[in-house]
Design a protein around this motif. Structure first.
Motif, mmCIF file in Angstrom:
data_model
loop_
_atom_site.group_PDB
_atom_site.id
_atom_site.type_symbol
_atom_site.label_atom_id
_atom_site.label_comp_id
_atom_site.label_asym_id
_atom_site.label_seq_id
_atom_site.Cartn_x
_atom_site.Cartn_y
_atom_site.Cartn_z
ATOM 1 N N THR A 11 0.824 -1.201 0.000
ATOM 2 C CA THR A 11 0.000 0.000 0.000
ATOM 3 C C THR A 11 0.863 1.257 0.000
ATOM 4 O OG1 THR A 11 -1.642 -1.263 1.236
ATOM 5 C CG2 THR A 11 -1.974 1.108 1.113
ATOM 6 N N ILE A 12 1.992 1.234 0.690
ATOM 7 C CA ILE A 12 2.919 2.368 0.658
ATOM 8 C C ILE A 12 3.431 2.575 -0.765
ATOM 9 C CG2 ILE A 12 5.226 3.125 1.369
ATOM 10 C CD1 ILE A 12 4.602 1.838 4.131
ATOM 11 N N LEU A 13 3.761 1.493 -1.456
ATOM 12 C CA LEU A 13 4.232 1.599 -2.840
ATOM 13 C C LEU A 13 3.148 2.174 -3.755
ATOM 14 C CD1 LEU A 13 6.214 -1.759 -3.144
ATOM 15 C CD2 LEU A 13 7.152 0.554 -2.839
ATOM 16 N N ILE A 14 1.916 1.727 -3.572
ATOM 17 C CA ILE A 14 0.798 2.255 -4.363
ATOM 18 C C ILE A 14 0.625 3.751 -4.089
ATOM 19 C CG2 ILE A 14 -1.714 2.200 -4.662
ATOM 20 C CD1 ILE A 14 -1.515 -0.865 -4.110
ATOM 21 N N ALA A 15 0.630 4.116 -2.804
ATOM 22 C CA ALA A 15 0.453 5.527 -2.442
ATOM 23 C C ALA A 15 1.585 6.373 -3.004
ATOM 24 C CB ALA A 15 0.378 5.671 -0.920
ATOM 25 N N GLY A 16 2.802 5.886 -2.895
ATOM 26 C CA GLY A 16 3.944 6.624 -3.435
ATOM 27 C C GLY A 16 3.843 6.811 -4.931
ATOM 28 N N ALA A 17 3.404 5.777 -5.637
ATOM 29 C CA ALA A 17 3.253 5.870 -7.089
ATOM 30 C C ALA A 17 2.166 6.877 -7.468
ATOM 31 C CB ALA A 17 2.935 4.496 -7.672
ATOM 32 N N VAL A 18 1.052 6.840 -6.764
ATOM 33 C CA VAL A 18 -0.040 7.778 -7.049
ATOM 34 C C VAL A 18 0.424 9.214 -6.832
ATOM 35 C CG1 VAL A 18 -2.301 8.576 -6.222
ATOM 36 C CG2 VAL A 18 -1.906 6.146 -6.642
ATOM 37 N N TRP A 19 1.115 9.458 -5.716
ATOM 38 C CA TRP A 19 1.602 10.805 -5.436
ATOM 39 C C TRP A 19 2.681 11.224 -6.437
ATOM 40 C CZ3 TRP A 19 0.494 14.841 -2.112
ATOM 41 C CH2 TRP A 19 -0.636 14.652 -1.312
ATOM 42 N N ALA A 20 3.561 10.305 -6.810
ATOM 43 C CA ALA A 20 4.607 10.640 -7.783
ATOM 44 C C ALA A 20 3.992 11.009 -9.129
ATOM 45 C CB ALA A 20 5.572 9.464 -7.943
ATOM 46 N N ILE A 21 3.014 10.256 -9.573
ATOM 47 C CA ILE A 21 2.344 10.573 -10.838
ATOM 48 C C ILE A 21 1.665 11.932 -10.756
ATOM 49 C CG2 ILE A 21 0.408 9.903 -12.338
ATOM 50 C CD1 ILE A 21 1.225 6.953 -11.708
ATOM 51 N N ALA A 22 1.015 12.220 -9.631
ATOM 52 C CA ALA A 22 0.337 13.509 -9.474
ATOM 53 C C ALA A 22 1.333 14.667 -9.507
ATOM 54 C CB ALA A 22 -0.465 13.530 -8.171
ATOM 55 N N VAL A 23 2.481 14.491 -8.861
ATOM 56 C CA VAL A 23 3.504 15.550 -8.868
ATOM 57 C C VAL A 23 4.040 15.751 -10.282
ATOM 58 C CG1 VAL A 23 5.836 16.126 -8.080
ATOM 59 C CG2 VAL A 23 4.137 15.303 -6.435
ATOM 60 N N ILE A 24 4.297 14.657 -10.977
ATOM 61 C CA ILE A 24 4.800 14.772 -12.367
ATOM 62 C C ILE A 24 3.767 15.469 -13.246
ATOM 63 C CG2 ILE A 24 5.433 13.436 -14.414
ATOM 64 C CD1 ILE A 24 6.702 11.385 -12.432
ATOM 65 N N GLU A 25 2.495 15.087 -13.096
ATOM 66 C CA GLU A 25 1.431 15.741 -13.875
ATOM 67 C C GLU A 25 1.371 17.234 -13.582
ATOM 68 O OE1 GLU A 25 -2.225 13.629 -13.116
ATOM 69 O OE2 GLU A 25 -1.836 12.228 -14.750
ATOM 70 N N ARG A 26 1.550 17.598 -12.321
ATOM 71 C CA ARG A 26 1.544 19.026 -11.953
ATOM 72 C C ARG A 26 2.713 19.744 -12.605
ATOM 73 N NH1 ARG A 26 -1.527 22.937 -11.231
ATOM 74 N NH2 ARG A 26 -2.772 21.827 -9.733
ATOM 75 N N ILE A 27 3.873 19.114 -12.629
ATOM 76 C CA ILE A 27 5.084 19.748 -13.181
ATOM 77 C C ILE A 27 4.973 19.896 -14.705
ATOM 78 C CG2 ILE A 27 7.555 19.415 -13.591
ATOM 79 C CD1 ILE A 27 7.666 18.162 -10.747
ATOM 80 N N VAL A 28 4.542 18.841 -15.395
ATOM 81 C CA VAL A 28 4.476 18.902 -16.861
ATOM 82 C C VAL A 28 3.203 19.562 -17.373
ATOM 83 C CG1 VAL A 28 5.985 16.908 -17.157
ATOM 84 C CG2 VAL A 28 3.508 16.592 -17.172
ATOM 85 N N GLY A 29 2.230 19.772 -16.497
ATOM 86 C CA GLY A 29 1.025 20.511 -16.871
ATOM 87 C C GLY A 29 -0.091 19.692 -17.467
ATOM 88 N N GLY A 30 -0.095 18.419 -17.249
ATOM 89 C CA GLY A 30 -1.191 17.594 -17.755
ATOM 90 C C GLY A 30 -0.930 16.128 -17.507
ATOM 91 N N PRO A 31 -1.851 15.289 -17.982
ATOM 92 C CA PRO A 31 -1.667 13.841 -17.774
ATOM 93 C C PRO A 31 -0.409 13.339 -18.466
ATOM 94 C CG PRO A 31 -3.895 14.330 -18.564
ATOM 95 C CD PRO A 31 -3.105 15.588 -18.647
ATOM 96 N N ILE A 32 0.229 12.371 -17.807
ATOM 97 C CA ILE A 32 1.456 11.808 -18.408
ATOM 98 C C ILE A 32 1.122 10.565 -19.192
ATOM 99 C CG2 ILE A 32 3.045 12.755 -16.740
ATOM 100 C CD1 ILE A 32 3.043 10.057 -15.334
#
Length: 119
Positions: free
Chosen positions: A98-119
């Motif tokens: 569950t920690i790995l899932i949560a980390g992946a979800v947060w990492a994807i969200a941060v990347i999406e915020r940085i690049v400005g859209g869905p990855i």
């Protein structure tokens, strides 16, 4: 209605007990309290905000179940038993996954915020 009130009281008692004695649960409560405002800035939509907070709540849920498994095992026997060790290890593995899932979800969200859209 009385059953619902009783269930709420039992849940509140468990929450207080975990908050007072379980370091992992305490850390996850702090993580949730930090995630609520941080998630607001990281999320690109209400849906992604709900997912960011939901995955932290999922982690807390799995931690609660892991603690319940450990408490039940400890109540059965304080001696070493391979089956009890496996039960505890499986609960611990569930938390790790569950920690790995949560980390992946947060990492994807941060990347999406940085690049400005869905990855």
């Amino acid at each position: 209605m009385l059953r619902l009130i009783g269930a709420f009281r039992n849940s509140a008692r468990a929450f207080r007990r975990l908050l007072g004695s379980e370091a992992a649960f305490q850390q996850e409560v702090v993580l949730l309290l930090a995630a609520i405002p941080v998630g607001w800035f990281v999320a690109t939509s209400w849906r992604s905000y709900a997912l960011l907070i939901g995955v932290i709540l999922l982690l807390m849920l799995v931690e609660v179940l892991n603690t319940a498994i450990e408490a039940a095992c400890d109540a059965v026997s304080s001696e070493f038993h391979p089956e009890i060790q496996l039960s505890k290890d499986c609960g611990s593995l569930a938390v790790l996954i569950t920690i790995l899932i949560a980390g992946a979800v947060w990492a994807i969200a941060v990347i999406e915020r940085i690049v400005g859209g869905p990855i």
